[in-house]
Scaffold this motif. Sequence first.
Motif, PDB file in Angstrom:
ATOM      1  N   ALA A   8      39.613  29.974  46.958  1.00 10.01           N
ATOM      2  CA  ALA A   8      39.851  29.272  45.697  1.00 10.01           C
ATOM      3  C   ALA A   8      39.254  27.870  45.769  1.00 10.01           C
ATOM      4  CB  ALA A   8      41.343  29.192  45.417  1.00 10.01           C
ATOM      5  N   TYR A   9      38.695  27.418  44.666  1.00  8.89           N
ATOM      6  CA  TYR A   9      38.084  26.105  44.575  1.00  8.89           C
ATOM      7  C   TYR A   9      38.555  25.415  43.291  1.00  8.89           C
ATOM      8  CZ  TYR A   9      35.120  27.658  48.346  1.00  8.89           C
ATOM      9  OH  TYR A   9      34.669  28.121  49.561  1.00  8.89           O
ATOM     10  N   THR A  10      38.569  24.091  43.328  1.00 10.78           N
ATOM     11  CA  THR A  10      38.956  23.301  42.160  1.00 10.78           C
ATOM     12  C   THR A  10      37.834  22.329  41.815  1.00 10.78           C
ATOM     13  OG1 THR A  10      41.294  23.416  42.761  1.00 10.78           O
ATOM     14  CG2 THR A  10      40.663  21.690  41.217  1.00 10.78           C
ATOM     15  N   ASP A  40      34.901  35.496  45.489  1.00 14.80           N
ATOM     16  CA  ASP A  40      35.355  36.742  46.121  1.00 14.80           C
ATOM     17  C   ASP A  40      34.126  37.599  46.402  1.00 14.80           C
ATOM     18  OD1 ASP A  40      36.967  38.699  47.153  1.00 14.80           O
ATOM     19  OD2 ASP A  40      37.765  39.356  45.222  1.00 14.80           O
ATOM     20  N   ASP A  41      33.269  37.089  47.298  1.00 15.74           N
ATOM     21  CA  ASP A  41      32.031  37.758  47.666  1.00 15.74           C
ATOM     22  C   ASP A  41      32.342  38.759  48.782  1.00 15.74           C
ATOM     23  OD1 ASP A  41      29.517  38.549  48.479  1.00 15.74           O
ATOM     24  OD2 ASP A  41      28.752  36.523  48.777  1.00 15.74           O
ATOM     25  N   PRO A  42      32.141  40.044  48.543  1.00 18.25           N
ATOM     26  CA  PRO A  42      32.473  41.033  49.573  1.00 18.25           C
ATOM     27  C   PRO A  42      31.639  40.890  50.847  1.00 18.25           C
ATOM     28  CG  PRO A  42      31.519  42.090  47.625  1.00 18.25           C
ATOM     29  CD  PRO A  42      31.640  40.638  47.326  1.00 18.25           C
ATOM     30  N   ARG A  59      36.312  34.610  38.545  1.00 18.23           N
ATOM     31  CA  ARG A  59      36.354  35.265  39.857  1.00 18.23           C
ATOM     32  C   ARG A  59      34.923  35.716  40.136  1.00 18.23           C
ATOM     33  NH1 ARG A  59      40.747  36.183  42.041  1.00 18.23           N
ATOM     34  NH2 ARG A  59      40.919  37.219  44.028  1.00 18.23           N
ATOM     35  N   LEU A  60      34.233  34.968  41.004  1.00 17.66           N
ATOM     36  CA  LEU A  60      32.812  35.182  41.244  1.00 17.66           C
ATOM     37  C   LEU A  60      32.584  36.106  42.430  1.00 17.66           C
ATOM     38  CD1 LEU A  60      31.761  31.433  40.936  1.00 17.66           C
ATOM     39  CD2 LEU A  60      31.791  33.154  39.130  1.00 17.66           C
ATOM     40  N   THR A  61      31.618  36.992  42.290  1.00 13.20           N
ATOM     41  CA  THR A  61      31.267  37.877  43.410  1.00 13.20           C
ATOM     42  C   THR A  61      30.149  37.275  44.259  1.00 13.20           C
ATOM     43  OG1 THR A  61      29.754  39.098  41.978  1.00 13.20           O
ATOM     44  CG2 THR A  61      31.996  39.971  42.212  1.00 13.20           C
TER      45      THR A  61
END
Length: 185
Positions: free
Chosen positions: A104-106, A128-130, A47-49
């Motif tokens: 979401a990415y695959t 999930d970059d704010p 889960r990347l910011t």
Amino acid sequence: MSTRPRRPHAAARVAALLVAVAVLVAPASPAAAHNTLRASEPAAAARLTAPPTRISLTFLQKLDPAFTTIVLSDAGQRRVPTGAPVVADATGTVTIDQPLGNGAYTVAYRVVSADGHPVQGSYAFTVDDPTASPAPAVATPGAAGPATSSGRSAGAGPWPLAAGALLVIVVAGGVVLLRRRRGTA
């Protein structure tokens, strides 16, 4: 009354034969011969910011650049534009051509093992970059369709099942043979 000498070694011979057949028929472990994904960046289920700018996959065996494919897809299973895979030894890397939005990415991959068998798989990660907006829902030209992967080694087919069935038949035949010999001795 016939007194035939019993052959105590007959059962041992049949058992040895069954073991030999089982060793010859039993399928080899797929992990022993096929390439396996060892590490990925971004990592599976990450889960990347901040959105990544590249995808990097490292395998256990050296990759063949001619047979290395890495595809990035969004949540709608649309391909995200990337550069061609760059291969260095056991690592394949693609750069992402556009900034990724939240979502979401695959990552799907297909490589060829040193033994010539194709290996494919996939994993997901989330951005999930704010400070970013949701991922765009625009399909790129020539990139229609979902990325396909199974997460399994390709090419195994029905052989493990057939080999197992053959093994059961051979063992059952050996048991019947032993019972018949015991009944006539």
